[in-house]
Design a protein around this motif. Sequence first.
Motif, mmCIF file in Angstrom:
data_model
loop_
_atom_site.group_PDB
_atom_site.id
_atom_site.type_symbol
_atom_site.label_atom_id
_atom_site.label_comp_id
_atom_site.label_asym_id
_atom_site.label_seq_id
_atom_site.Cartn_x
_atom_site.Cartn_y
_atom_site.Cartn_z
ATOM 1 N N PHE A 57 3.460 3.666 -30.011
ATOM 2 C CA PHE A 57 3.647 2.791 -31.172
ATOM 3 C C PHE A 57 2.593 3.002 -32.263
ATOM 4 N N PRO A 58 1.302 3.063 -31.954
ATOM 5 C CA PRO A 58 0.319 3.227 -33.040
ATOM 6 C C PRO A 58 0.542 4.501 -33.848
ATOM 7 N N LEU A 59 0.873 5.614 -33.188
ATOM 8 C CA LEU A 59 1.081 6.864 -33.905
ATOM 9 C C LEU A 59 2.303 6.782 -34.815
ATOM 10 N N VAL A 60 3.395 6.217 -34.325
ATOM 11 C CA VAL A 60 4.590 6.100 -35.146
ATOM 12 C C VAL A 60 4.331 5.178 -36.337
ATOM 13 N N LEU A 61 3.659 4.057 -36.108
ATOM 14 C CA LEU A 61 3.346 3.138 -37.203
ATOM 15 C C LEU A 61 2.481 3.820 -38.257
ATOM 16 N N ALA A 99 -16.880 0.782 -45.120
ATOM 17 C CA ALA A 99 -15.862 1.826 -45.122
ATOM 18 C C ALA A 99 -15.643 2.288 -43.690
ATOM 19 N N ARG A 100 -14.446 2.815 -43.442
ATOM 20 C CA ARG A 100 -14.112 3.327 -42.117
ATOM 21 C C ARG A 100 -13.005 4.361 -42.240
ATOM 22 N N ALA A 101 -12.865 5.179 -41.218
ATOM 23 C CA ALA A 101 -11.816 6.184 -41.160
ATOM 24 C C ALA A 101 -11.188 6.142 -39.776
ATOM 25 N N LEU A 102 -9.859 6.152 -39.740
ATOM 26 C CA LEU A 102 -9.117 6.091 -38.480
ATOM 27 C C LEU A 102 -8.316 7.374 -38.292
ATOM 28 N N ASP A 103 -8.240 7.839 -37.043
ATOM 29 C CA ASP A 103 -7.320 8.927 -36.763
ATOM 30 C C ASP A 103 -5.911 8.359 -36.629
ATOM 31 N N MET A 104 -4.952 9.196 -36.357
ATOM 32 C CA MET A 104 -3.563 8.756 -36.357
ATOM 33 C C MET A 104 -3.191 7.921 -35.136
ATOM 34 N N TRP A 105 -4.103 7.768 -34.204
ATOM 35 C CA TRP A 105 -3.876 6.902 -33.042
ATOM 36 C C TRP A 105 -4.596 5.567 -33.211
ATOM 37 N N THR A 106 -5.113 5.302 -34.408
ATOM 38 C CA THR A 106 -5.829 4.087 -34.807
ATOM 39 C C THR A 106 -7.222 3.969 -34.206
ATOM 40 N N TYR A 124 -1.202 -3.544 -29.542
ATOM 41 C CA TYR A 124 -1.215 -4.908 -30.076
ATOM 42 C C TYR A 124 -2.095 -4.984 -31.329
ATOM 43 N N ALA A 125 -3.249 -4.324 -31.287
ATOM 44 C CA ALA A 125 -4.132 -4.331 -32.461
ATOM 45 C C ALA A 125 -3.450 -3.678 -33.656
ATOM 46 N N ALA A 126 -2.729 -2.572 -33.427
ATOM 47 C CA ALA A 126 -2.013 -1.917 -34.525
ATOM 48 C C ALA A 126 -0.904 -2.805 -35.064
ATOM 49 N N TYR A 127 -0.236 -3.516 -34.174
ATOM 50 C CA TYR A 127 0.868 -4.399 -34.563
ATOM 51 C C TYR A 127 0.364 -5.582 -35.389
ATOM 52 N N MET A 128 -0.746 -6.181 -34.966
ATOM 53 C CA MET A 128 -1.262 -7.387 -35.612
ATOM 54 C C MET A 128 -2.199 -7.099 -36.772
ATOM 55 N N GLN A 129 -3.015 -6.057 -36.655
ATOM 56 C CA GLN A 129 -4.071 -5.807 -37.624
ATOM 57 C C GLN A 129 -4.160 -4.320 -37.949
ATOM 58 N N GLY A 145 -5.263 -0.935 -39.177
ATOM 59 C CA GLY A 145 -6.563 -0.539 -39.705
ATOM 60 C C GLY A 145 -7.719 -1.343 -39.154
ATOM 61 N N LEU A 146 -7.528 -1.971 -37.989
ATOM 62 C CA LEU A 146 -8.589 -2.807 -37.415
ATOM 63 C C LEU A 146 -9.883 -2.019 -37.273
ATOM 64 N N PRO A 147 -10.990 -2.551 -37.813
ATOM 65 C CA PRO A 147 -12.268 -1.846 -37.684
ATOM 66 C C PRO A 147 -12.920 -2.107 -36.335
ATOM 67 N N LYS A 148 -14.029 -1.438 -36.112
ATOM 68 C CA LYS A 148 -14.844 -1.742 -34.934
ATOM 69 C C LYS A 148 -15.525 -3.087 -35.127
ATOM 70 N N THR A 149 -15.975 -3.652 -34.025
ATOM 71 C CA THR A 149 -16.605 -4.967 -34.114
ATOM 72 C C THR A 149 -17.972 -4.914 -34.793
ATOM 73 N N SER A 150 -18.536 -3.751 -34.976
ATOM 74 C CA SER A 150 -19.764 -3.653 -35.773
ATOM 75 C C SER A 150 -19.458 -3.791 -37.262
ATOM 76 N N ASP A 151 -18.179 -3.583 -37.641
ATOM 77 C CA ASP A 151 -17.761 -3.731 -39.029
ATOM 78 C C ASP A 151 -17.234 -5.135 -39.320
ATOM 79 N N GLU A 152 -16.381 -5.633 -38.423
ATOM 80 C CA GLU A 152 -15.770 -6.941 -38.653
ATOM 81 C C GLU A 152 -15.204 -7.487 -37.358
ATOM 82 N N VAL A 153 -15.315 -8.787 -37.192
ATOM 83 C CA VAL A 153 -14.585 -9.516 -36.152
ATOM 84 C C VAL A 153 -13.621 -10.444 -36.871
ATOM 85 N N ARG A 154 -12.364 -10.439 -36.421
ATOM 86 C CA ARG A 154 -11.334 -11.255 -37.047
ATOM 87 C C ARG A 154 -10.688 -12.125 -35.976
#
Length: 473
Positions: A52-56, A126-133, A339-344, A346-355
């Motif tokens: 799912f994350p890759l397709v999204l 700033a952050r960068a994600l690969d295609m698997w999030t 689930y993270a890809a579905y809900m959020q 581009g979710l960052p690491k917890t050193s960047d943000e907690v939501r």
Amino acid sequence: MTKKRQAYSFSRTCLALAGLAILAGCATAPGVAPKDTGWVRDEVSDSYVFGFPLVLMDVSREAATGNAPGQAAPNTLRHAQSLPPVGASKPPEPNLDTLGSTGWLDLDSGPVLVSLPDSRGRYMDARALDMWTNVLWSTGTQVGEHGGGLKAQTIAFVPAGWKGTLPARAQRIEVATRYVWFLARVETRGGGDLAAARKLQRAIRVAPLSTWDEHGGHGAEPAFTGASQSGDPVAPGTPASRVASLDANAFFDRLSQSLSDNPSTPDDSHALKILADIGVRPGDAVQFPSDAKDAAAAGYADGRTRVATPPSNLLAGNGWLWVGDEAGDYGPDYALRAYAAYMQPGLPKTSDEVRARVSLDSDGHPLNGANRYVIHFTAKQLPPVRGFWSITAYTADGALDAHAPVRVAFGDRTGARRNRDGSLDVQVSAERPRGVANWVNAPHGDFRLVMRLYAPKHTAVDGSWQPPVVERR
């Protein structure tokens, strides 16, 4: 179930039938014992969660890149120029704290470089994600070192195994996938403050190594989008709804094609074997087992349900839910990643943000604007951040209230007034209580709250801190 286990099951069925009617052998009684296809259902379900994350991401990339309005060419940026308007819902839970910049990097022809300006004390990440999030790189640990801002820096995203020379002082980040999603955010309070945030956005540069120079001539100017784009920009339209509209064959065909350019990690070999079992191989058309179409459809429905279901290892406290240390670095935890890809996205690491999110009050009832609520922070329970924090109310489907008189997130930047003992009481309601300074404007119907901690301290995810309950008054 593997083919070997199928054969074993079939042999046992034949022996049982032979015991009842020796003269009618198993081979002469076709259809008496239907072939077990339960394994197909299970493996299709597991494979949907895995892929799912890759397709999204691939659908999002395709929708965001091009020359149409709201799109940008690969290796250029789109910028949000203003905060989202009242009633905004795309993306869900639009950000009221920052202006966002986003772009899709294509490493097919070699490295792509990004330069960030000195933010001069203004919060920027700033952050960068690969295609698997998975988060490849981020500024999270840097924020707070310089008064909340960033120092100028250059990052080079390099195809795995690439050999060559990069500009001096560029940080090398190797990437296994062809595409990278880059996001940056600049703090703003709206109004007259927007100009300063936009100036920082325009100072971000992105370009392939082939067009890079040492004097700031880094390729094409970033593209600017309209005011409807929020601080967490995604592709125009709704990529999640596009994925949801795919049937099983279309989804797994998309996954198969995406795998060709964006391979998974060596640790995913078992997941790839399961994909092969159900007829999904990188670059090839999908071929589900011909006698298991119903099982494949059932597994596909199961997978879609699982992706939207909060996994058991989310952090939880007083009704709030948030992703812990695994955010952005999921390893084999495919359920959490999906689930993270579905809900959020581009979710960052917890050193960047907690939501953190909450949709129920302390008694377990849905939050509703017909009621009034209070969130009481003790002096030692205030959100632990190196940056800043905010609370925003959204409708049940993640939109800003279309009838709200304001579109401001409440937090420590907006004049939060503490009690004499250092505690803090935040009122949440559809109508502003008289004489109340600390107020979150809620929709009139059911709603949810999102608490954002920018550059959080580690206590936000190590179990030593929890948000307070939302108590109905």
